[in-house]
Design an enzyme around this catalytic site. Structure first.
Site, mmCIF file in Angstrom:
data_model
loop_
_atom_site.group_PDB
_atom_site.id
_atom_site.type_symbol
_atom_site.label_atom_id
_atom_site.label_comp_id
_atom_site.label_asym_id
_atom_site.label_seq_id
_atom_site.Cartn_x
_atom_site.Cartn_y
_atom_site.Cartn_z
ATOM 1 N N LYS A 54 24.955 42.566 42.766
ATOM 2 C CA LYS A 54 25.311 42.070 44.103
ATOM 3 C C LYS A 54 24.305 42.561 45.142
ATOM 4 O O LYS A 54 23.869 41.807 46.012
ATOM 5 C CB LYS A 54 26.735 42.530 44.467
ATOM 6 C CG LYS A 54 27.804 41.810 43.666
ATOM 7 C CD LYS A 54 29.184 42.442 43.811
ATOM 8 C CE LYS A 54 30.182 41.753 42.888
ATOM 9 N NZ LYS A 54 31.505 42.379 42.858
ATOM 10 N N GLN A 98 34.931 47.204 45.410
ATOM 11 C CA GLN A 98 34.787 46.849 43.996
ATOM 12 C C GLN A 98 36.015 47.314 43.205
ATOM 13 O O GLN A 98 36.394 48.490 43.277
ATOM 14 C CB GLN A 98 33.513 47.502 43.427
ATOM 15 C CG GLN A 98 33.222 47.148 42.001
ATOM 16 C CD GLN A 98 32.867 45.663 41.812
ATOM 17 O OE1 GLN A 98 32.100 45.088 42.578
ATOM 18 N NE2 GLN A 98 33.440 45.058 40.784
ATOM 19 N N ASP A 124 36.138 38.792 50.042
ATOM 20 C CA ASP A 124 36.766 38.358 48.794
ATOM 21 C C ASP A 124 37.906 37.369 49.034
ATOM 22 O O ASP A 124 38.441 36.811 48.078
ATOM 23 C CB ASP A 124 37.329 39.577 48.042
ATOM 24 C CG ASP A 124 36.303 40.160 47.081
ATOM 25 O OD1 ASP A 124 35.519 39.375 46.519
ATOM 26 O OD2 ASP A 124 36.292 41.390 46.900
#
Ligand code: NAP
Length: 316
Positions: A54, A98, A124
């Site tokens: 990422k 995460q 997200d």
């Protein structure tokens, strides 16, 4: 094999290429790059790999990405304090925590942390405000994997409106948002799960079948209507020979990869489905690359939306 393979790597490359000039335009106007803060707790090896990917992709697209680490021994309060700091940060438009979090943080830690991220920085799309907006078809930030699936289907000109779509899996991060996105594009949607009776009969109705289960090779020929588009969201790293043998013939290229590496990343869809489906996403190289591309796109959307709101507030 008859199914057309839907190339997630090419689609993700194209999406990332589109983001570069947008990120540059933002940076020119704002005097800084769109910023993503990634929080990583502990040293989970898979998470380390995902996070590295990422960070690298964000930099290549012209975004700023900062990794904020906490030790595995950190408390939930430590983590919430870090989220709060990034919520207040002027240079971070988006925040990603995460998962998984260390088990010691408690069963409801993820929910509490996702709830603590400001909705406008919730890259997200997990915050209840963003989930509610998704239900109402007015979300700016939508969970990355399902929106990646839609981006892939659209790029590949797979019709959705008026079609029967079946999603196997009802998780908050994949199955439910996936079903809503398909519904908003006018598919007739069925969601299946572990209690669905006669699953193959239901999935055989699908023109578009999405498997988000986490069980290697679970979707077989009997689940698929001939000519259907099958999207394999599943990603599982397999090290046991028995499961590999159930999916791949000894000596086949995938078998050889397994022999070389001692493990193999596989999806929820059995390779035999390629003989029945009209189109199919491979694993790896299907949905996975899209997820990161969507993360970058959401970061940019969050940055642009914040900047537009700040502009509105500064007006007399
Ligand atoms: P999850 O939270 O474990 O959900 C799995 C879903 O599958 C549940 O709804 C479960 O039903 C259903 N299921 C389990 N066994 C079933 C069965 N025998 N028949 C029908 N349904 C069954 O998993 P997730 O987070 O959604 O992830 C699913 C998969 O996608 C995993 O392999 C994950 O690694 C992968 N994934 C990939 C990406 C990517 O970037 N490509 C991103 C996220 C996740 P119940 O609700 O009844 O238990």
């Amino acid at each position: 094999m008859s199914a057309r393979l839907l190339d997630g790597v090419a689609a993700a490359d194209a999406i990332r290429a589109e983001l570069v000039p947008r990120a540059r335009a933002f940076a020119d106007a704002a005097g800084r790059r769109p910023g993503l803060g990634i929080i990583l707790v502990g040293e989970n090896p898979s998470s380390e790999i995902y996070v590295r990917g990422k960070l690298k992709s964000a930099d290549a697209a012209g975004l700023r990405a900062d990794l904020e680490r906490l030790p595995a021994t950190a408390s939930l309060a430590d983590l919430l304090a870090l989220v709060e700091r990034l919520n207040r940060s002027e240079v971070h438009d988006a925040i990603l925590v995460q998962s998984p979090l260390p088990a010691a943080m408690g069963g409801d830690a993820e929910r509490r942390v996702f709830d603590a991220v400001l909705p406008e920085k919730d890259v997200d799309g997990f915050h209840p405000v963003n989930v509610g907006k998704l239900v109402q078809n007015r979300a700016e930030l939508v969970a990355c994997t399902p929106s990646g699936v839609i981006a892939l289907l659209e790029r590949e000109h797979i019709p959705i409106a008026g079609r029967r779509a079946v999603v196997v899996g009802r998780s908050d991060i994949v199955g439910k948002p996936m079903a809503l996105l398909l519904l908003h594009r006018h598919a007739t949607v069925t969601i299946c799960h572990s209690r669905t009776a006669d699953l193959p009969a239901v999935t055989r109705e699908a023109d578009v079948l999405v498997a988000a289960i986490g069980r290697p090779g679970f979707i077989t020929r009997e689940h698929v209507k001939p000519g259907a588009t099958v999207v394999d969201v599943g990603i599982t790293s397999i090290a046991d020979r028995e499961t590999i043998a159930r999916m791949y013939a000894p000596g086949s290229p995938r078998w050889q990869t397994f022999e070389k590496r001692g493990s193999l990343v596989v999806g929820d869809v059995h390779p035999e489905v390629a003989d029945v489906a009209g189109a199919l996403t491979p694993v790896p190289g299907g949905v996975g690359p899209l997820t990161i591309a969507m993360l970058l796109r959401n970061t940019l959307i969050a940055a642009e939306t914040r900047a537009a709101r700040a502009g509105d507030h500064s007006r007399p």
